[in-house]
Design an enzyme around this catalytic site. Structure first.
Site, short mmCIF file in Angstrom:
data_model
loop_
_atom_site.label_atom_id
_atom_site.label_comp_id
_atom_site.label_asym_id
_atom_site.label_seq_id
_atom_site.Cartn_x
_atom_site.Cartn_y
_atom_site.Cartn_z
N TYR A 172 0.82 -1.37 0.05
CA TYR A 172 -0.03 0.01 -0.06
C TYR A 172 0.94 1.35 -0.01
O TYR A 172 0.49 2.16 -0.63
CB TYR A 172 -1.10 0.04 1.09
CG TYR A 172 -2.30 -0.82 0.81
CD1 TYR A 172 -3.41 -0.32 -0.04
CD2 TYR A 172 -2.29 -2.22 1.07
CE1 TYR A 172 -4.42 -0.86 -0.65
CE2 TYR A 172 -3.38 -2.75 0.72
CZ TYR A 172 -4.39 -2.22 -0.09
OH TYR A 172 -5.55 -2.90 -0.50
N HIS A 186 -15.05 1.85 -2.37
CA HIS A 186 -13.87 0.88 -1.93
C HIS A 186 -12.87 1.67 -1.12
O HIS A 186 -11.75 1.11 -0.84
CB HIS A 186 -13.15 0.25 -3.14
CG HIS A 186 -13.96 -0.59 -3.97
ND1 HIS A 186 -13.85 -1.08 -5.24
CD2 HIS A 186 -15.30 -1.18 -3.58
CE1 HIS A 186 -14.60 -1.79 -5.51
NE2 HIS A 186 -15.52 -1.89 -4.81
N ALA A 219 -10.91 7.32 -21.45
CA ALA A 219 -11.64 8.24 -20.77
C ALA A 219 -11.32 9.65 -20.80
O ALA A 219 -11.94 10.51 -21.01
CB ALA A 219 -11.63 7.66 -19.32
#
Ligand code: OAD
Length: 251
Positions: free
Chosen positions: A68, A120, A240
């Site tokens: 992380y 999330h 996108a």
């Protein structure tokens, strides 16, 4: 670019009273944040079972935190791309605009989007792994700061337990309040945009289906086909960061 599809979508968005956008990792790809399942996706190189489950954290919290921290360092260097920025401007265009994201990178907020429903969680927030209620919030634009704890070690909570990233891991339920908000928005929108998501992870993947079932126009923006593609009323193939500004330019 399919200009007819863009025009059709823009026309529907102009007359929409309520628009919902669901984003996935694809929207941050052009900011340099790796996706999960693409060609260089994280789950192709790393094992979700060893890094993103409660069991993995119990087994080896330092390893989970190293992963992380590494992702934080990537995300901390990333900046919102034209797709994020365009979506932030779009929120002004409909009477009701809900942005739901599966991303934990905080780039929508850094682009200026308000009231983002983060299904999330957020990688810049940590919380007590034992559940004492302590939350360490580093979701500021200047994020990228070091967590308490030396080097690769898991940081400690003031209560003496460990801190864990405030993200949803495999096998964990989503925050009920957040998914309820997202479901309600999906049920009540006129246009639903699914952007840069592989549409594989539920319950998020169910949101466009709920919207379609309630009569909304579902448009998918993705570089590839997904399980959602056959159910989408409009499919816009492309990046996108290019497609969203192209839609905005037609509004
Ligand atoms: P995925 O990595 O599964 O899917 C990314 C999607 O974005 C794919 O369909 C790509 O084709 C598409 N894509 C890639 N680059 C793009 C671009 N520039 N423009 C548009 N589309 C692009 O990511 P998610 O769908 O977000 O969950 O994954 C869902 C969840 O699975 C994540 O939130 C994470 C992961 O495990 C948890 O960690 C709980």
């Amino acid at each position: 670019m399919d200009l007819d599809a863009l025009d059709t979508l823009a026309a529907r968005m102009r007359s929409a009273a309520a628009i919902v956008v669901l984003t996935g990792a694809g929207i941050s790809a052009e900011s340099g944040v790796p996706t999960f399942r693409g060609q260089d996706g994280l789950w192709r190189r790393y094992s979700a079972a060893e890094l993103a489950t409660p069991e993995a954290f119990s087994r080896d919290p330092d390893l989970v935190w190293q992963w992380y921290r590494w992702r934080r360092s990537l995300i901390g260097r990333a900046i919102p791309n034209p797709g994020h920025l365009s979506l932030a401007r779009l929120q002004e265009r409909a009477a009701r605009f809900d942005l739901v994201t599966q991303n934990v990178d905080g780039l929508h907020q850094r682009a200026g989007s308000a009231a983002v429903i983060e299904l999330h969680g957020n990688i810049w927030r940590s919380r007590c792994a034992r559940g004492c209620g302590f939350v360490l919030d580093e979701t500021t634009p200047a994020a990228g700061s070091e967590l308490p704890g030396e080097g690769g070690a898991a940081p400690a909570c003031p209560c003496g337990a460990l801190l864990r990233p405030d993200v949803v891991w495999f096998g964990e339920p989503l925050d009920e309040g957040r998914i309820d908000l997202a479901v309600r928005a999906a049920r009540n929108c006129d246009v639903f945009l699914a952007i840069g998501t592989s549409a594989l992870v539920y319950p998020a993947a169910g949101l466009p289906l709920i919207a379609a079932g309630a009569g909304a126009l579902v448009a998918e923006i993705n570089v590839d086909d997904t399980p959602l593609t056959p159910h989408a009323g409009l499919v816009l193939r492309g990046k996108a960061a290019e497609m969203i500004p192209a839609i905005e330019a037609r509004l």
